[in-house]
Design a protein around this motif. Structure first.
Motif, mmCIF file in Angstrom:
data_model
loop_
_atom_site.group_PDB
_atom_site.id
_atom_site.type_symbol
_atom_site.label_atom_id
_atom_site.label_comp_id
_atom_site.label_asym_id
_atom_site.label_seq_id
_atom_site.Cartn_x
_atom_site.Cartn_y
_atom_site.Cartn_z
ATOM 1 N N ARG A 1 1.055 -1.510 -0.145
ATOM 2 C CA ARG A 1 -0.116 0.177 0.203
ATOM 3 C C ARG A 1 0.539 1.184 -0.406
ATOM 4 O O ARG A 1 0.465 2.554 -0.724
ATOM 5 C CB ARG A 1 -0.874 -0.289 0.973
ATOM 6 C CG ARG A 1 -2.229 -0.868 1.175
ATOM 7 C CD ARG A 1 -3.017 -1.497 1.985
ATOM 8 N NE ARG A 1 -2.768 -1.376 3.608
ATOM 9 C CZ ARG A 1 -2.269 -2.194 3.739
ATOM 10 N NH1 ARG A 1 -2.926 -3.126 3.338
ATOM 11 N NH2 ARG A 1 -2.258 -2.349 5.056
ATOM 12 N N ALA A 2 2.277 1.171 1.177
ATOM 13 C CA ALA A 2 2.585 2.559 0.697
ATOM 14 C C ALA A 2 3.268 2.690 -0.250
ATOM 15 O O ALA A 2 3.927 3.910 -0.816
ATOM 16 C CB ALA A 2 3.713 2.534 2.348
ATOM 17 N N PHE A 3 4.044 1.951 -1.146
ATOM 18 C CA PHE A 3 4.537 1.460 -2.555
ATOM 19 C C PHE A 3 3.664 2.183 -3.461
ATOM 20 O O PHE A 3 4.036 3.269 -3.723
ATOM 21 C CB PHE A 3 5.379 0.552 -3.077
ATOM 22 C CG PHE A 3 5.955 0.863 -4.162
ATOM 23 C CD1 PHE A 3 7.229 0.975 -4.748
ATOM 24 C CD2 PHE A 3 4.844 0.133 -5.651
ATOM 25 C CE1 PHE A 3 7.701 0.835 -5.439
ATOM 26 C CE2 PHE A 3 6.279 -0.330 -6.290
ATOM 27 C CZ PHE A 3 7.228 0.802 -6.339
ATOM 28 N N ALA A 4 2.355 1.869 -3.770
ATOM 29 C CA ALA A 4 1.484 2.299 -4.368
ATOM 30 C C ALA A 4 0.779 3.723 -3.925
ATOM 31 O O ALA A 4 0.806 4.538 -4.944
ATOM 32 C CB ALA A 4 0.298 1.172 -4.659
ATOM 33 N N ALA A 5 1.201 4.034 -2.834
ATOM 34 C CA ALA A 5 0.760 5.889 -2.285
ATOM 35 C C ALA A 5 1.893 6.500 -2.680
ATOM 36 O O ALA A 5 1.029 7.561 -3.007
ATOM 37 C CB ALA A 5 0.667 5.388 -1.049
#
Length: 164
Positions: free
Chosen positions: A106-110
């Protein structure tokens, strides 16, 4: 036309079972303690400790190389996840859910202003795509008889390790 009580009582379990969706097998063997999926080999192993209980060939997302990063990229996630849900009414016969995306996903995509996607499962195969290679949107697909075994053998919270 009247239905006599005995016929109704005898037929009721079959009617209820027919409405319940696909039947699942029972399993009383050794506990599946983890799952290993090797994307390059297209092999899924159900393990008890370090002993393989069952091995299955599988199909992947339509872009099989690399870790899933974004919704719609057609890749199958790589990493450590858990089996976190099951769907007896799956469009793909039966399915068990993989906990993608995790916090790192989730952090990478965000950080890239994108959605990581989700709804990644080990599932069966509809007749329309049987025999096609790497057709899913990121899931791991096995045959319907195989997903019935997996559904019966694998419990929720079982770790799954997906390797390149």
């Amino acid at each position: 036309m009247t239905i006599d009580r005995r016929k109704f009582i005898l037929a009721a379990p079959a009617l209820i079972a027919a409405c319940a969706g696909p039947q699942t097998l029972g399993y009383d063997g050794p506990k599946v303690t983890s799952i290993m999926a090797f994307k390059s080999q297209r092999k899924l192993y159900l393990l008890h400790g370090n002993k393989a209980l069952k091995t299955y060939p599988f199909q992947l997302g339509f872009a099989p190389v690399g870790h899933k990063q974004f919704e719609g990229d057609g890749k199958t996630p790589e990493g450590t996840y858990i089996i976190d849900r099951r769907n007896p009414q799956s469009e793909y016969h039966l399915s068990v859910g993989i906990s993608y995306p995790n916090a790192r996903d989730r952090a990478f995509a965000a950080a890239h202003g994108r959605s990581p996607g989700g709804e990644i499962f080990i599932h069966g195969t509809p007749d329309v795509v049987a025999g096609r290679k790497d057709w899913t949107a990121g899931c791991i697909a096995v045959t319907n008889p195989e997903v019935e075994e997996i559904y019966a053998m694998v419990g929720d919270y079982t770790p799954i390790f997906v390797k390149a």
